[in-house]
Design an enzyme around this catalytic site. Structure first.
Site, PDB file in Angstrom:
ATOM      1  N   HIS A  76       0.818  -1.209   0.000  1.00 43.08           N
ATOM      2  CA  HIS A  76       0.000   0.000   0.000  1.00 43.08           C
ATOM      3  C   HIS A  76       0.851   1.258   0.000  1.00 43.08           C
ATOM      4  O   HIS A  76       0.434   2.298  -0.485  1.00 43.08           O
ATOM      5  CB  HIS A  76      -0.988  -0.023   1.165  1.00 43.08           C
ATOM      6  CG  HIS A  76      -2.120  -0.948   0.892  1.00 43.08           C
ATOM      7  ND1 HIS A  76      -2.134  -2.244   1.343  1.00 43.08           N
ATOM      8  CD2 HIS A  76      -3.223  -0.797   0.132  1.00 43.08           C
ATOM      9  CE1 HIS A  76      -3.219  -2.828   0.884  1.00 43.08           C
ATOM     10  NE2 HIS A  76      -3.897  -1.982   0.159  1.00 43.08           N
ATOM     11  N   ARG A 121     -10.590   3.959  -1.027  1.00 41.94           N
ATOM     12  CA  ARG A 121     -10.129   3.056   0.043  1.00 41.94           C
ATOM     13  C   ARG A 121     -10.477   3.702   1.386  1.00 41.94           C
ATOM     14  O   ARG A 121      -9.656   4.398   1.984  1.00 41.94           O
ATOM     15  CB  ARG A 121      -8.618   2.827  -0.063  1.00 41.94           C
ATOM     16  CG  ARG A 121      -8.191   1.979  -1.256  1.00 41.94           C
ATOM     17  CD  ARG A 121      -6.672   1.771  -1.228  1.00 41.94           C
ATOM     18  NE  ARG A 121      -6.240   0.693  -2.097  1.00 41.94           N
ATOM     19  CZ  ARG A 121      -5.817   0.840  -3.353  1.00 41.94           C
ATOM     20  NH1 ARG A 121      -5.787   2.027  -3.902  1.00 41.94           N
ATOM     21  NH2 ARG A 121      -5.420  -0.209  -4.059  1.00 41.94           N
ATOM     22  N   ARG A 180     -15.352   1.759  -1.048  1.00 41.78           N
ATOM     23  CA  ARG A 180     -15.160   0.415  -0.505  1.00 41.78           C
ATOM     24  C   ARG A 180     -15.238   0.481   1.016  1.00 41.78           C
ATOM     25  O   ARG A 180     -14.629   1.357   1.631  1.00 41.78           O
ATOM     26  CB  ARG A 180     -13.788  -0.109  -0.925  1.00 41.78           C
ATOM     27  CG  ARG A 180     -13.459  -1.434  -0.268  1.00 41.78           C
ATOM     28  CD  ARG A 180     -12.192  -2.011  -0.789  1.00 41.78           C
ATOM     29  NE  ARG A 180     -11.016  -1.361  -0.236  1.00 41.78           N
ATOM     30  CZ  ARG A 180      -9.781  -1.634  -0.631  1.00 41.78           C
ATOM     31  NH1 ARG A 180      -9.571  -2.505  -1.600  1.00 41.78           N
ATOM     32  NH2 ARG A 180      -8.744  -1.035  -0.094  1.00 41.78           N
ATOM     33  N   ASN A 217      -4.375  -6.720  -7.087  1.00 46.46           N
ATOM     34  CA  ASN A 217      -3.233  -6.799  -6.155  1.00 46.46           C
ATOM     35  C   ASN A 217      -3.392  -8.019  -5.253  1.00 46.46           C
ATOM     36  O   ASN A 217      -2.480  -8.825  -5.095  1.00 46.46           O
ATOM     37  CB  ASN A 217      -3.146  -5.534  -5.288  1.00 46.46           C
ATOM     38  CG  ASN A 217      -3.191  -4.269  -6.109  1.00 46.46           C
ATOM     39  OD1 ASN A 217      -2.778  -4.276  -7.257  1.00 46.46           O
ATOM     40  ND2 ASN A 217      -3.715  -3.198  -5.548  1.00 46.46           N
ATOM     41  N   ARG A 223       2.175 -10.182  -1.043  1.00 47.60           N
ATOM     42  CA  ARG A 223       2.472  -8.922  -1.726  1.00 47.60           C
ATOM     43  C   ARG A 223       3.390  -8.015  -0.902  1.00 47.60           C
ATOM     44  O   ARG A 223       3.912  -7.024  -1.407  1.00 47.60           O
ATOM     45  CB  ARG A 223       1.181  -8.183  -2.123  1.00 47.60           C
ATOM     46  CG  ARG A 223       0.374  -7.655  -0.966  1.00 47.60           C
ATOM     47  CD  ARG A 223      -1.022  -7.246  -1.394  1.00 47.60           C
ATOM     48  NE  ARG A 223      -1.151  -5.834  -1.714  1.00 47.60           N
ATOM     49  CZ  ARG A 223      -2.318  -5.202  -1.818  1.00 47.60           C
ATOM     50  NH1 ARG A 223      -3.465  -5.863  -1.672  1.00 47.60           N
ATOM     51  NH2 ARG A 223      -2.381  -3.926  -2.092  1.00 47.60           N
ATOM     52  N   CYS A 247      -9.851  -2.522 -10.387  1.00 52.34           N
ATOM     53  CA  CYS A 247      -9.331  -1.384  -9.615  1.00 52.34           C
ATOM     54  C   CYS A 247      -7.968  -1.664  -9.012  1.00 52.34           C
ATOM     55  O   CYS A 247      -7.402  -0.806  -8.343  1.00 52.34           O
ATOM     56  CB  CYS A 247     -10.318  -0.954  -8.538  1.00 52.34           C
ATOM     57  SG  CYS A 247     -10.563  -2.210  -7.269  1.00 52.34           S
TER      58      CYS A 247
HETATM   59  C1  PEP Z   1      -6.542  -4.969  -4.720  1.00 48.46           C
HETATM   60  O1  PEP Z   1      -6.346  -5.882  -3.900  1.00 48.46           O
HETATM   61  O2  PEP Z   1      -6.237  -5.068  -5.913  1.00 48.46           O
HETATM   62  C2  PEP Z   1      -7.153  -3.698  -4.297  1.00 48.46           C
HETATM   63  C3  PEP Z   1      -7.531  -2.796  -5.170  1.00 48.46           C
HETATM   64  O3  PEP Z   1      -7.264  -3.482  -2.960  1.00 48.46           O
HETATM   65  P1  PEP Z   1      -6.028  -3.076  -2.034  1.00 48.46           P
HETATM   66  O4  PEP Z   1      -4.851  -2.821  -2.924  1.00 48.46           O
HETATM   67  O5  PEP Z   1      -6.425  -1.864  -1.267  1.00 48.46           O
HETATM   68  O6  PEP Z   1      -5.866  -4.289  -1.174  1.00 48.46           O
HETATM   69 MG    MG Z   2      -7.235  -5.706  -1.950  1.00 51.94          MG
END
Ligand code: PEP
Ligand code: MG
Length: 544
Positions: free
Chosen positions: A188, A296, A332, A454, A465, A502
């Site tokens: 993030h 977010r 969200r 993601n 990640r 997204c």
């Molecule tokens: C994702 O997981 O692709 C997403 C958009 O949510 P975040 O990156 O906030 O987990």
């Molecule tokens: Mg996510």
């Protein structure tokens, strides 16, 4: 000159001075002192500086997130003046003949423990505030003024790693670029850097961190992931030219403003923007996004030292909806947990936080938190075109529970005579393989899907990640991920739902055509990528 190599996560070039981001020193040393009066004066000076800093942050927050959200920084200023808190620090200095840092740290521990032991949830949450103001004092005492109060000169922030909460706290007007020694490109923090529209490099390594000096000169090339410390004349000239060319490219993209997101053969696509706070709206409008595909909302929680109230949330959501003037805004619901940690949630440490207690799992087991957010969202829906989206869905039964809670909230609001829109679209994120695989069952229950690539990539490829050591195994174009997206798109359309993407992959223009051929209806990207994606959409001919 010395060159270091990391991984660029936002392409741009910056030249400036290095500012080492120091985390508050967790282990404050107990030092015996003779001149206790001097320690008390040092404490008073650190406090005066802290009050000034908090006033500056308050004024910035007022502009970015509104009065209700900014109020916490006024409360922090008041807490610094609390008699009991001050008496405790001065007493410890006098009675134990110790340094001010130690007296502040002990007082912080004592007061935080006292607040945590209280029954009242509001008082409990004050523990985090005491720690926050005390860390600020300790930083000031040890000369590590936090960067939002540094000079007016913009700097290159260099850190070991940055947590999302630390990144949101940075004064964005004073950051030229980010370089972290560790971190991963899908974290993030990397996403926030992209949103900030500044060059960012992660994984520059320990050697980089150990060798650089505060105030030293550097050039950051976010395209190649290179950092040049004390650049020589030739490198400087070459990178200044690259920076100029980059700005020219960005200027050319500006010409796409006001143009439609339409393929050469006439298919319209929605190109929306992702945001993390009300303060990002300016960038959304400046980049001419057609709507917001992902707000977010957890950043509202991360920016606060206590649960944001229904009214605070309502004010934020209403502001976003009103600013977008009838354009779609998908908010969200809370996606806290994993790397996004909030002290006042009191989440237990977990072995595998990404597979743990996060997002919708927290909301469904803490319904009072979830319902407060939903009430705020529905109330705000009267002021614009709202979509509500739920993260981390894995099953039909979760979605049934969510929809039942939404109905409950709406019934309560109706009974109380509170206005809300009856056109709110409900959607889910497709970010677990489970959701994609059962997308045929989920699609009839919602108005839309939004693919979170993601997390979908992390869970499909079993690649954390947050872990920089396995970046080489993360194939973002992996066939398995693309097939899951395609399957979700087919199922969405079969049941009359629309589907967007997204996650960060939405901005990867080498995949735009693939996504459009799958039937993706919307691409939601960092505001800074909207025009780039528009350019890609306009260059595609689906009839060929
Ligand atoms: C994702 O997981 O692709 C997403 C958009 O949510 P975040 O990156 O906030 O987990
Ligand atoms: Mg996510």
């Amino acid at each position: 000159m010395k060159k270091y190599q990391g991984k660029g996560v936002y392409g741009a070039v910056a030249i400036g001075k290095i500012s080492l981001f120091k985390k508050p020193d967790a282990a404050v040393k107990r030092i015996h002192v003779v001149d206790t009066d001097n320690e008390k004066t040092r404490f008073e000076q650190a406090k005066t500086l802290a009050v000034q800093q908090l006033q500056e942050i308050y004024e910035k927050a007022l502009k970015e997130v509104g009065e209700t959200n900014a109020a916490i920084f006024e409360i922090h200023q008041m807490m610094l003046d609390d008699d009991d808190y001050n008496d405790s620090i001065n007493n410890i200095i006098d009675s134990q003949s110790v340094n001010a840092e130690y007296a502040v740290a002990v007082t912080a521990d004592n007061f935080a423990d006292m607040f945590s032991a209280m029954d009242d949830a509001y008082m409990k949450a004050r523990a985090a505030d005491v720690r926050d103001i005390s860390n600020r004092l300790i930083n000031n005492l040890s000369g590590n003024a936090l960067i939002e109060t540094g000079s007016d000169e913009k700097v290159i922030i260099c850190a070991s790693d940055l947590a999302p909460s630390e990144t949101v706290a940075l004064d964005k007007d004073k950051v030229l670029a980010f370089v972290t020694a560790h971190g991963s490109s899908n974290s993030h923090t990397a996403i926030l850097a992209r949103n900030m529209n500044i060059p960012a490099i992660i994984g520059a390594g320990d050697e980089f961190l150990n060798e650089i000096k505060d105030g030293g000169e550097a050039i950051v090339d976010g395209y190649t992931g290179e950092i040049f410390v004390d650049p020589d004349g030739e490198t400087r000239t070459m990178l200044l030219e690259k920076q100029r060319a980059d700005e020219e490219k960005k200027r050319l993209l500006q010409e796409l403003k006001g143009k439609e997101n339409i393929t050469a053969d006439g298919k319209k696509i929605n190109v929306y923007a992702n945001i993390g706070s009300v303060g990002d709206i300016g960038k959304v409008l400046a980049n001419d996004a057609g709507g917001i595909g992902l707000f977010r909302s957890e950043f509202l929680y991360l920016e606060n030292s206590d649960y944001p109230t229904e009214d605070q949330q309502f004010a934020a959501y209403k502001k976003v909806l009103e600013s977008m003037a009838g354009k779609k805004v998908v908010i969200r619901t809370l996606d806290i947990g994993a790397d996004k940690k909030c002290d006042y949630f009191n989440l237990k440490p977990e072995e595998n936080p990404a597979l743990g207690y996060r997002a919708i799992r927290i909301c469904l087991t803490r319904p009072e938190v979830f319902k407060t957010q939903l009430r705020a969202l529905y109330r705000a829906s009267a002021f614009g075109n709202l979509g509500i989206m739920f993260p981390m869905i894995t099953s039909v039964s979760e979605l049934e529970k969510i929809l039942a809670i939404c109905d409950e909230v709406k019934a309560e609001l109706k009974e109380q005579g509170v206005e809300f829109s009856d056109k709110v679209e409900l959607g889910i994120m497709i970010e677990t393989p489970a959701a994609a695989v059962i997308s045929d069952k989920l699609a009839p229950m919602v108005d839309f899907f939004s693919v979170g690539t993601n997390d979908l990539t992390q869970y499909t490829l079993a690649c954390d990640r947050q872990n920089p050591d396995i970046e080489q195994f993360v194939d973002t174009h992996h066939e398995a991920v693309l097939r899951l997206i395609e399957m979700s798109a087919e199922n969405a359309h079969k049941h009359g739902a629309w589907i967007g993407i997204c996650g960060e992959l939405a901005a990867d223009t080498t995949l735009t055509e693939t996504f459009l051929r799958m039937g993706i209806d919307e691409l939601s990207v960092s505001p800074t990528f909207v025009l780039k994606v528009r350019g890609a959409v306009r260059s595609i001919d689906l009839s060929k």
